[in-house]
Enzyme design. Sequence first.
Site, mmCIF file in Angstrom:
data_model
loop_
_atom_site.group_PDB
_atom_site.id
_atom_site.type_symbol
_atom_site.label_atom_id
_atom_site.label_comp_id
_atom_site.label_asym_id
_atom_site.label_seq_id
_atom_site.Cartn_x
_atom_site.Cartn_y
_atom_site.Cartn_z
ATOM 1 N N GLU A 5 -53.461 54.859 15.480
ATOM 2 C CA GLU A 5 -52.907 56.207 15.678
ATOM 3 C C GLU A 5 -53.476 57.185 14.659
ATOM 4 O O GLU A 5 -53.815 58.328 14.996
ATOM 5 C CB GLU A 5 -51.383 56.118 15.566
ATOM 6 C CG GLU A 5 -50.625 57.412 15.683
ATOM 7 C CD GLU A 5 -49.159 57.199 15.391
ATOM 8 O OE1 GLU A 5 -48.677 57.727 14.367
ATOM 9 O OE2 GLU A 5 -48.488 56.492 16.166
ATOM 10 N N LYS B 37 -47.331 46.431 14.803
ATOM 11 C CA LYS B 37 -46.957 47.851 14.709
ATOM 12 C C LYS B 37 -47.782 48.556 13.640
ATOM 13 O O LYS B 37 -48.178 49.726 13.797
ATOM 14 C CB LYS B 37 -45.470 47.976 14.401
ATOM 15 C CG LYS B 37 -44.969 49.407 14.191
ATOM 16 C CD LYS B 37 -45.227 50.296 15.401
ATOM 17 C CE LYS B 37 -44.402 51.576 15.397
ATOM 18 N NZ LYS B 37 -44.404 52.342 14.163
#
Length: 291
Positions: free
Chosen positions: A171, A164
């Site tokens: 991102e 993650k």
Amino acid sequence: MELGLIGLGKMGGNMRERIRRAGHTVIGYDRNPDISDVESLQELVSKLQGPRVVWVMVPAGAATQATVDELAELLSPGDVVVDGGNSRWTDDVKHAEALAAKGIGFVDCGVSGGVWGLENGYALMYGGDAEHVAKAQPVFDALKPEGEFGSVHAGAVGAGHFAKMVHNGIEYAMMQAFAEGWELLEAAPEVTDVRDVFRSWQEGTVIRSWLLDLAVRALDEDEHLDKLRGWAADSGEGRWTVEAAIDHAVPLPAITASLFARFASRQEDSPQMKMIAALRNQFGGHAVESK
């Protein structure tokens, strides 16, 4: 199955609803009594039948540590704790070892989906022993998006949050690229409708993506983003990604630059640019601006 869910904020509250829609029983606890199903962690644990699965969805760091410590005293051997917050993967190893000493399993789970997860599902990356993952699998299946993809048993304890973390680092870089392209388009007098340029990219281009869709949505709400201040926080995971890259000697120039760009947003008047202006004036007589 039954699940205890701790932390019912923007993410946790919607996760409770999605799990319930899948037919499972969720007993939620939050410090806000208006949204909590029980008054304490002790009451939450007492209402669950063993072996219990308790999902922690609170801020990383001290809040997660305190919750895990309290659960260690309340749960029984054979129970499992899932940390679904944005904890650092190194903390997962410590939590797993502390709980294992009491016979309690631990699974770390990176969760992506934000405020859209209730309807679209949450992308899940989890780490831990297979037997512990299996006890929480019905919840993972309820939370994930429909279809073949959207969840993964990434590896041992810590792997879920590590995955993650890297996701969030990517991102950062993707958002920075969209932001830089948008600023350049806005600066070019030849381009008369930047919003529709972004909209045109939503079909048939190699950069079409959910982030692009969200960019168009934002421009539809505020065409030139005049209502916003140019300030962006960093959650910590961008920093952790860069630190991990240093530890593993992996070059991450794009992600690192995107992290530093966030820091630049916090400066009303850049000290670095003062020095650049002074040097340009010294060696070339270039103009400077005074306050």
